[in-house]
Design a protein around this motif. Structure first.
Motif, PDB file in Angstrom:
ATOM      1  N   VAL A   1       0.873  -1.179   0.000  1.00 44.44           N
ATOM      2  CA  VAL A   1       0.000   0.000   0.000  1.00 44.44           C
ATOM      3  C   VAL A   1       0.905   1.223   0.000  1.00 44.44           C
ATOM      4  CG1 VAL A   1      -1.935  -1.158   1.149  1.00 44.44           C
ATOM      5  CG2 VAL A   1      -0.176  -0.025   2.528  1.00 44.44           C
ATOM      6  N   GLU A   2       0.480   2.285  -0.646  1.00 44.57           N
ATOM      7  CA  GLU A   2       1.323   3.472  -0.762  1.00 44.57           C
ATOM      8  C   GLU A   2       0.478   4.711  -0.495  1.00 44.57           C
ATOM      9  OE1 GLU A   2       3.964   3.411  -4.041  1.00 44.57           O
ATOM     10  OE2 GLU A   2       4.722   5.436  -3.690  1.00 44.57           O
ATOM     11  N   GLY A   3       1.004   5.640   0.279  1.00 38.83           N
ATOM     12  CA  GLY A   3       0.293   6.877   0.574  1.00 38.83           C
ATOM     13  C   GLY A   3       0.766   7.454   1.893  1.00 38.83           C
ATOM     14  N   GLU A   4       0.076   8.504   2.357  1.00 40.30           N
ATOM     15  CA  GLU A   4       0.424   9.057   3.660  1.00 40.30           C
ATOM     16  C   GLU A   4      -0.166   8.163   4.740  1.00 40.30           C
ATOM     17  OE1 GLU A   4      -0.291  13.195   4.087  1.00 40.30           O
ATOM     18  OE2 GLU A   4       1.224  13.691   2.550  1.00 40.30           O
ATOM     19  N   LEU A   5       0.523   8.054   5.864  1.00 35.24           N
ATOM     20  CA  LEU A   5       0.139   7.125   6.921  1.00 35.24           C
ATOM     21  C   LEU A   5      -1.322   7.330   7.346  1.00 35.24           C
ATOM     22  CD1 LEU A   5       0.924   4.891   8.919  1.00 35.24           C
ATOM     23  CD2 LEU A   5       1.768   6.666  10.459  1.00 35.24           C
ATOM     24  N   ALA A   6      -1.701   8.592   7.593  1.00 35.49           N
ATOM     25  CA  ALA A   6      -3.058   8.863   8.080  1.00 35.49           C
ATOM     26  C   ALA A   6      -4.093   8.402   7.058  1.00 35.49           C
ATOM     27  CB  ALA A   6      -3.222  10.354   8.372  1.00 35.49           C
ATOM     28  N   GLY A   7      -3.797   8.653   5.781  1.00 33.74           N
ATOM     29  CA  GLY A   7      -4.719   8.249   4.722  1.00 33.74           C
ATOM     30  C   GLY A   7      -4.838   6.735   4.633  1.00 33.74           C
ATOM     31  N   LEU A   8      -3.713   6.037   4.754  1.00 30.10           N
ATOM     32  CA  LEU A   8      -3.731   4.574   4.684  1.00 30.10           C
ATOM     33  C   LEU A   8      -4.557   3.997   5.819  1.00 30.10           C
ATOM     34  CD1 LEU A   8      -0.015   3.709   3.782  1.00 30.10           C
ATOM     35  CD2 LEU A   8      -2.020   3.732   2.272  1.00 30.10           C
ATOM     36  N   ILE A   9      -4.367   4.583   7.017  1.00 24.76           N
ATOM     37  CA  ILE A   9      -5.090   4.079   8.189  1.00 24.76           C
ATOM     38  C   ILE A   9      -6.589   4.325   8.023  1.00 24.76           C
ATOM     39  CG2 ILE A   9      -5.458   4.514  10.659  1.00 24.76           C
ATOM     40  CD1 ILE A   9      -2.398   4.808  10.893  1.00 24.76           C
ATOM     41  N   ALA A  10      -6.951   5.505   7.536  1.00 24.30           N
ATOM     42  CA  ALA A  10      -8.368   5.815   7.337  1.00 24.30           C
ATOM     43  C   ALA A  10      -8.978   4.876   6.301  1.00 24.30           C
ATOM     44  CB  ALA A  10      -8.521   7.273   6.896  1.00 24.30           C
ATOM     45  N   ALA A  11      -8.238   4.630   5.223  1.00 24.29           N
ATOM     46  CA  ALA A  11      -8.742   3.760   4.167  1.00 24.29           C
ATOM     47  C   ALA A  11      -8.923   2.337   4.683  1.00 24.29           C
ATOM     48  CB  ALA A  11      -7.786   3.781   2.977  1.00 24.29           C
ATOM     49  N   ALA A  12      -7.954   1.879   5.480  1.00 27.77           N
ATOM     50  CA  ALA A  12      -8.029   0.515   6.016  1.00 27.77           C
ATOM     51  C   ALA A  12      -9.216   0.384   6.958  1.00 27.77           C
ATOM     52  CB  ALA A  12      -6.733   0.165   6.748  1.00 27.77           C
ATOM     53  N   ALA A  13      -9.426   1.422   7.794  1.00 24.99           N
ATOM     54  CA  ALA A  13     -10.520   1.373   8.761  1.00 24.99           C
ATOM     55  C   ALA A  13     -11.864   1.330   8.040  1.00 24.99           C
ATOM     56  CB  ALA A  13     -10.447   2.578   9.694  1.00 24.99           C
ATOM     57  N   ALA A  14     -11.898   1.978   6.831  1.00 24.44           N
ATOM     58  CA  ALA A  14     -13.145   2.021   6.075  1.00 24.44           C
ATOM     59  C   ALA A  14     -13.323   0.791   5.183  1.00 24.44           C
ATOM     60  CB  ALA A  14     -13.175   3.283   5.215  1.00 24.44           C
ATOM     61  N   GLU A  15     -12.315  -0.039   5.135  1.00 24.05           N
ATOM     62  CA  GLU A  15     -12.319  -1.239   4.266  1.00 24.05           C
ATOM     63  C   GLU A  15     -13.539  -2.109   4.579  1.00 24.05           C
ATOM     64  OE1 GLU A  15     -11.232  -3.357   1.442  1.00 24.05           O
ATOM     65  OE2 GLU A  15      -9.246  -2.724   2.173  1.00 24.05           O
ATOM     66  N   ALA A  16     -14.292  -2.449   3.544  1.00 26.30           N
ATOM     67  CA  ALA A  16     -15.513  -3.238   3.762  1.00 26.30           C
ATOM     68  C   ALA A  16     -15.162  -4.683   4.127  1.00 26.30           C
ATOM     69  CB  ALA A  16     -16.369  -3.205   2.506  1.00 26.30           C
ATOM     70  N   ASP A  17     -14.134  -5.232   3.443  1.00 29.86           N
ATOM     71  CA  ASP A  17     -13.781  -6.643   3.625  1.00 29.86           C
ATOM     72  C   ASP A  17     -12.776  -6.776   4.773  1.00 29.86           C
ATOM     73  OD1 ASP A  17     -13.066  -9.247   3.500  1.00 29.86           O
ATOM     74  OD2 ASP A  17     -12.417  -9.210   1.397  1.00 29.86           O
ATOM     75  N   ASP A  18     -13.262  -7.235   5.928  1.00 29.24           N
ATOM     76  CA  ASP A  18     -12.390  -7.367   7.093  1.00 29.24           C
ATOM     77  C   ASP A  18     -11.197  -8.288   6.837  1.00 29.24           C
ATOM     78  OD1 ASP A  18     -13.560  -5.625   8.717  1.00 29.24           O
ATOM     79  OD2 ASP A  18     -14.495  -7.076  10.081  1.00 29.24           O
ATOM     80  N   ALA A  19     -11.395  -9.324   6.023  1.00 26.78           N
ATOM     81  CA  ALA A  19     -10.339 -10.310   5.796  1.00 26.78           C
ATOM     82  C   ALA A  19      -9.099  -9.647   5.206  1.00 26.78           C
ATOM     83  CB  ALA A  19     -10.840 -11.417   4.877  1.00 26.78           C
ATOM     84  N   ARG A  20      -9.335  -8.605   4.390  1.00 27.46           N
ATOM     85  CA  ARG A  20      -8.192  -7.959   3.741  1.00 27.46           C
ATOM     86  C   ARG A  20      -7.311  -7.225   4.747  1.00 27.46           C
ATOM     87  NH1 ARG A  20      -7.514  -6.792  -1.607  1.00 27.46           N
ATOM     88  NH2 ARG A  20      -7.061  -4.607  -1.210  1.00 27.46           N
ATOM     89  N   ARG A  21      -7.858  -6.924   5.908  1.00 28.35           N
ATOM     90  CA  ARG A  21      -7.034  -6.271   6.932  1.00 28.35           C
ATOM     91  C   ARG A  21      -6.028  -7.237   7.543  1.00 28.35           C
ATOM     92  NH1 ARG A  21     -10.889  -2.439  10.495  1.00 28.35           N
ATOM     93  NH2 ARG A  21      -9.025  -2.550  11.786  1.00 28.35           N
ATOM     94  N   ASP A  22      -6.258  -8.541   7.362  1.00 27.94           N
ATOM     95  CA  ASP A  22      -5.297  -9.530   7.860  1.00 27.94           C
ATOM     96  C   ASP A  22      -4.157  -9.794   6.870  1.00 27.94           C
ATOM     97  OD1 ASP A  22      -6.358  -9.986  10.356  1.00 27.94           O
ATOM     98  OD2 ASP A  22      -7.802 -11.468   9.614  1.00 27.94           O
ATOM     99  N   ASP A  23      -4.217  -9.157   5.701  1.00 30.82           N
ATOM    100  CA  ASP A  23      -3.175  -9.389   4.696  1.00 30.82           C
ATOM    101  C   ASP A  23      -1.784  -9.005   5.212  1.00 30.82           C
ATOM    102  OD1 ASP A  23      -4.998 -10.311   2.892  1.00 30.82           O
ATOM    103  OD2 ASP A  23      -5.076  -8.476   1.686  1.00 30.82           O
TER     104      ASP A  23
END
Lengths: 384, 384
Positions: free
Chosen positions: A271-293
């Motif tokens: 993943v590439e971007g500013e830390l705050a943006g990445l965290i916000a995007a991850a938190a908004a991620e619909a598919d929880d499984a992808r957070r375990d990647d």
């Protein structure tokens, strides 16, 4: 005749200091299910089944379990060869005893190539198991002067041609770097001061060549096939579609290859971007499984960041590492260091030689260097 | 029914920095010949087949070769258990696949004990393969609170008694230190802060107990038998008569044990005297083969000696080491140091505790210490 072809399991591999054994067990469960459902005539495993000569005990137990389930429970024979990561002697333990059960292991190189004969409605298919070996090892086994990987492989293939019965379909299971194949970062170079590559023409005359070593699934000349690795084992493999390969060998020797994708427990992605943006995007991620990647983060922030890894792990618990792109791009020094890291020992030596001798290595010097370094590598692998 | 019982091969062992693999291959050739000639109903190998969890590749290749010759060429089944030097998981690779061929390997401890049923004119004999395991491992497998080796072994034997059919003869293959057995220097202590010993009564009710661990061949209570090690693996074993054991189990459960000596490639012996005298005696030795022995020299010279090892090796090319008795006897310091070296980690800790706490370890402390050190030892063995 139908084969399920796979390679480069690298059981016991550590990736950014994490053991992947759980991921490997997960995907091999799917593989065993696939074998059970499809019932191929044989499973071909083309080397690098372990990640190192002395794998951890849990990797040994996993391979033991998977092979028993394929062979004893599903009733499908397996042809398994050693790759450049495996210890030829260790892998071959029990080979004679397991053969009649349907496990055909070729670890050590011998003068007479190991083969397995299978039959279908069109007659016999002879499968030759050709384990990876340094040129020096092949030289000892065949008693011939063989300096390069290509010469060694050609000599072994000639030995097979000499005994192969006319009119019988032929399959070679091998572990090699065929010229034209696309490389990744996680393949340990076979050779130093050179690529260790062999020309596709070396395999002329064989109906199917089921290969291991290169981690991207790919086919060369229609019948030389890399199944690719079981999982993504380096960042350079993020874009790969990993799969195992169903291969149908027709009565006329024709080859048809169908990729069979497996679903990993966790994907590997950048993943590439500013830390705050990445965290916000991850938190908004619909598919929880992808957070375990397994996530590798390229942070574009230009200011100071306090423990970005800990923050990232709050949304991506399996985050592997962070890279600060602003630091990575800071001048040519970073690029030069990266270029150095990407070079093999042989390439480094060649450039060192160029610096001090103001000349290129000639062919003799290159062969001598390759032999010395291959000997050192072999000694290191076997000394554990 | 007739068994050939052996144990403690310690393949891959280094002795005074020398590999013994050639000696081991030599004596195992004789063993295979003996199996071929005597055709027992089974070969029992009672643990410590390797000297360490990750044996060198040549030890793996030797075991592979010997087992294939016994099972496939001579047609005799083998029951093989892990000892405290072996890695349970590594040893068990391929076990399910090799079972139907006649190789019964028990490495890991399970709740249901592994057994093999054989038959003779008098009916069935049930052989239970009980691999060595730390008490903590047995506790996990059986789900019971087991603090000591004796408690762990008793729980496992009770589990066997619970399933053993009445009236069937029973054999246990185990790796343990039975109280009353004579120890040598090369047995790695099973336990710390205690001996790890178990009472012979633990095995009550079994017709034959074929044991490994102690290196001197010996029989306790007529039916608990240590076959002893394959070779002399420490100076304390110089006087041992090494052998493997032919054991006849009668229809009534009676046991008759016959030692079958094997001839080592090189003997291990201690010579004592002045250097010049030893050299003269060796030079005059009628039997040239004895000059190839592994010789440990105790030199009684009181004056200075220039490179005595080099001089000794001119007559004894395989001399292992020299000891200057005058130095060894120089005061109590030498003795104290030797006594320290002979103590186990647990004993050392107990005496350290005595020094600083002015009290003995109580039972709870001893068990806690034993668990901690056993855990460390297990982690160390498995971490390779």
């Amino acid at each position: 005749m139908r084969f399920l072809h796979t390679a480069d399991w690298h059981l016991g591999r550590l990736f950014h200091a994490r053991s992947l054994i759980e991921d490997q067990a997960h995907i091999l469960d799917q593989f065993v299910e696939l074998v059970r459902a499809e019932r191929p005539d044989a499973v071909l495993i083309a080397g690098d089944v372990y990640d190192r000569a002395v794998p951890p005990p849990e990797a040994v137990a996993l391979l033991d379990d998977v092979l028993a389930r394929i062979i004893l429970d599903a009733g499908v024979p397996v042809v398994l060869i050693a790759g450049n990561h495996d210890s030829a002697q260790r892998l071959e333990f029990g080979a004679r005893l397991m053969q009649s059960q349907g496990l055909h292991v070729a670890g050590c190189t011998s003068a007479t190539p190991a083969s397995v004969a299978l039959h279908d409605a069109h007659g016999e298919v002879r499968i030759y198991a050709l384990p990876y070996a340094e040129p020096a090892v092949v030289r000892d086994a065949l008693g011939a002067e063989l300096a390069t990987h290509e010469a060694a492989l050609c000599a072994q293939l000639d030995a097979i041609r000499a005994i192969h019965p006319h009119g019988v379909r032929s399959v070679v299971v091998g572990h090699a770097f065929v010229v034209g194949g696309a490389v990744s970062e996680s393949e340990r170079p076979l050779s130093v001061g050179g690529s260790g590559a062999v020309a596709a023409q070396a395999f002329d005359g064989f109906d199917l060549v089921a290969l291991g070593h290169l981690h991207r699934p790919q086919t060369i000349d229609g019948r030389l096939h890399y199944a690719g690795s079981l999982l993504k084992y380096s960042l350079s493999e993020c874009s790969h579609e990993k799969s195992v390969s169903m291969i149908d060998l027709g009565g006329d020797g024709s080859v048809q290859i169908t990729p069979m994708p497996l679903r990993p427990l966790r994907d590997l992605r950048i993943v590439e971007g500013e830390l705050a943006g990445l965290i916000a995007a991850a938190a908004a991620e619909a598919d929880d499984a992808r957070r375990d990647d397994y996530v590798y983060a390229r942070l574009t922030d230009t200011g100071a960041l306090l423990d970005p890894m800990a923050k990232l792990r709050q949304v991506y618990p399996n985050a592997l590492a962070v890279e600060r792109t602003v630091l990575a791009r800071a001048g040519a020094a970073g690029d030069a260091a990266r270029r150095l890291r990407e070079q093999s020992t042989g390439e480094l030596f060649a450039s060192f030689f160029r610096e001090v001798a103001d000349a290129e290595l000639d062919d003799g010097q290159r062969v001598a260097l390759e032999q010395v370094l291959a000997g050192m590598a072999a000694a290191q692998r076997e000394s554990a």
